[in-house]
Design an enzyme around this catalytic site. Structure first.
Site, PDB file in Angstrom:
ATOM      1  N   HIS A  54      -9.606   1.994   0.684  1.00 11.44           N
ATOM      2  CA  HIS A  54      -9.510   0.854   1.597  1.00 11.44           C
ATOM      3  C   HIS A  54     -10.607   0.856   2.662  1.00 11.44           C
ATOM      4  CE1 HIS A  54      -7.530  -2.414   3.699  1.00 11.44           C
ATOM      5  NE2 HIS A  54      -6.593  -2.437   2.775  1.00 11.44           N
ATOM      6  N   HIS A  60       0.797  -1.229   0.000  1.00  7.41           N
ATOM      7  CA  HIS A  60       0.000   0.000   0.000  1.00  7.41           C
ATOM      8  C   HIS A  60       0.833   1.284   0.000  1.00  7.41           C
ATOM      9  CE1 HIS A  60      -3.442  -2.481   0.197  1.00  7.41           C
ATOM     10  NE2 HIS A  60      -3.554  -2.623   1.496  1.00  7.41           N
ATOM     11  N   GLU A  64     -11.387  -3.814  -2.870  1.00  8.94           N
ATOM     12  CA  GLU A  64     -10.474  -2.773  -3.331  1.00  8.94           C
ATOM     13  C   GLU A  64     -10.268  -2.937  -4.833  1.00  8.94           C
ATOM     14  OE1 GLU A  64      -6.911  -3.151  -0.616  1.00  8.94           O
ATOM     15  OE2 GLU A  64      -8.348  -4.544   0.232  1.00  8.94           O
TER      16      GLU A  64
HETATM   17  C1  BGC Z   1      -4.332  -6.559   1.911  1.00  9.85           C
HETATM   18  C2  BGC Z   1      -4.148  -7.336   3.187  1.00  9.85           C
HETATM   19  C3  BGC Z   1      -3.683  -6.373   4.235  1.00  9.85           C
HETATM   20  C4  BGC Z   1      -4.698  -5.283   4.390  1.00  9.85           C
HETATM   21  C5  BGC Z   1      -4.236  -4.256   5.360  1.00  9.85           C
HETATM   22  C6  BGC Z   1      -5.374  -5.524   2.142  1.00  9.85           C
HETATM   23  O1  BGC Z   1      -5.542  -4.779   0.997  1.00  9.85           O
HETATM   24  O2  BGC Z   1      -4.655  -7.373   0.834  1.00  9.85           O
HETATM   25  O3  BGC Z   1      -3.240  -8.388   3.019  1.00  9.85           O
HETATM   26  O4  BGC Z   1      -3.450  -6.994   5.459  1.00  9.85           O
HETATM   27  O5  BGC Z   1      -4.913  -4.672   3.160  1.00  9.85           O
HETATM   28  O6  BGC Z   1      -5.191  -3.931   6.238  1.00  9.85           O
END
Ligand code: BGC
Length: 386
Positions: free
Chosen positions: A215, A141, A350
């Site tokens: 998210h 991210h 997402e």
């Molecule tokens: C990911 C997860 C991650 C989470 C974080 C998601 O987009 O795929 O693996 O733990 O984001 O909160």
């Protein structure tokens, strides 16, 4: 006599220019309150930035709350089958939990790159780049100080048909290791048919990679102590990407047919989530990219919560969606409805390009070159089924 009137004209002109400038500066720094967009104080970060909250309301009374830290959606209400509007997105109860890490990425805008890049490196036009390693060997991210930690400039859009916020953030060349100065704009619109529209735009001054997403974790029950395993989900995808132990795609595109990953026909999220399946074990549940059928802006997923009657439909022009069943929620924080944010009490859809695309040539490209414009759109549409 003549001299006095010339002096007066000059004085008037100076006052006018000063007045106009002042107004222009004010509009940059002072959030404007409009009939359907209210601005209030939200909190102060440890860096001393004072954070504002923007509340958008549509004609039905549906509300969207956004802060200028991380472009975070802190609340979104939706009606149940009796017309009762309740919050359907997970969030913290204390502002500082967003400011000091937000370990779950609750409600945040994600950039520069949604999901993982293997070994926190990639090569672009013959140059190799090391980006922030914040998830085991990988980058997740956008890195530790990704867009979810940034101060976004927010302006309510005047004369828009529906309440709309324009969020802008300029990421410096080299930030978190990514090349190019990236100018990013995101629009949040709350329409009168209970739809949240999110439009993303970005431009760069050097070749780079971009994959922006949102998210938010949803729980359509309106009670954040309940798990989401009873929500029925349908995803328009015949294939998904298998992953390795660190959740990086292996490159294999697997058919969902005959596996727990088959959501082509609506089924409860919990139906197969605990099956003895190697991919589910790796993700501790669902945490994979589904390869969406079709292209262009289209309906890609639908979620139904029978008890409340709430339905959420997702539309996007992206090629993939990360369906994440909240497997890393670990009960460390309070929920907005009492209790703690426990395992699988929220899910994310997402919309995105595929994880690790900069290292996987068979995936749709995430490269952005100077002169090109990154554009992408995702819609979350709420309704009820009785
Ligand atoms: C990911 C997860 C991650 C989470 C974080 C998601 O987009 O795929 O693996 O733990 O984001 O909160």
């Amino acid at each position: 006599m003549r001299k006095t009137s010339i002096n007066l004209i000059i004085l008037f002109a100076v006052l006018c220019i000063f007045g106009c400038n002042k107004k222009e500066n004010q509009s940059k720094t002072q959030p404007e309150t409009m009939e359907n967009i209210q601005v209030s104080d939200y909190g102060v970060t440890s860096k001393g930035d004072s954070i504002k909250k923007y509340t958008l309301t549509n004609k039905n009374g549906m509300k969207l709350e956004v802060i200028n830290f991380g472009g975070i959606i802190t609340s979104l209400t939706a009606p149940d089958k009796n017309g009762k509007y309740e919050d359907v997105v997970l969030g913290f109860t204390k502002p500082e939990d967003y400011f000091n890490g937000n370990p779950y990425y609750f409600g945040a805008l994600i950039g520069r790159y949604g999901n993982r890049i293997a070994n926190a490196k990639f090569t672009l036009e013959g140059k190799s780049y090391d980006i922030d390693k914040n998830d085991g060997p990988n980058s997740l991210h956008g890195g530790k100080e990704g867009f979810h930690t940034k101060f976004w400039n927010i302006e309510p859009v005047k004369d828009a048909k529906f309440p709309t916020l324009k969020l802008t953030y300029t990421s410096a060349d080299g930030e978190e290791g990514y090349p190019g100065k990236l100018t990013t704009t995101v629009f949040y619109t709350l329409t009168d048919d209970n739809t949240l529209e999110i439009s993303y735009e970005a431009e760069t001054d050097k070749p780079t990679v971009v994959n922006l997403t949102q998210h938010s974790y949803f729980n359509l029950s309106g009670n954040f102590t309940k798990t989401i395993t009873d929500h029925e989900l349908q995803i328009n995808a015949d294939k998904f990407l298998s992953v390795n132990e660190t959740l990086i795609p292996t490159g294999e595109q697997k058919l969902v047919k005959g596996t727990p990953f088959d959501f082509t026909v609506s089924k409860p999220i919990g139906k197969d989530i605990n099956s003895n399946d190697d991919q589910l074990k790796k993700g501790k549940g669902y945490d994979h990219n589904w390869i969406l059928n079709g292209s262009g802006l289209r309906s890609i997923a639908k979620v139904y919560h029978a008890e409340s009657g709430r339905v959420m439909e997702v539309l996007t022009d992206e090629p993939g969606v990360q369906f994440y069943s909240g497997n890393f929620l670990d009960g460390k924080f309070d929920t907005k409805t009492g209790g703690k944010n426990e395992f699988r009490t929220g899910f994310c859809l997402e919309t995105q390009h595929f994880p690790d695309s900069p290292n996987q040539t068979s995936f749709p490209s995430t490269e952005l070159k100077p002169g090109q414009k990154y554009q992408s759109k995702t819609i979350y549409k709420f309704s009820v089924k009785k």
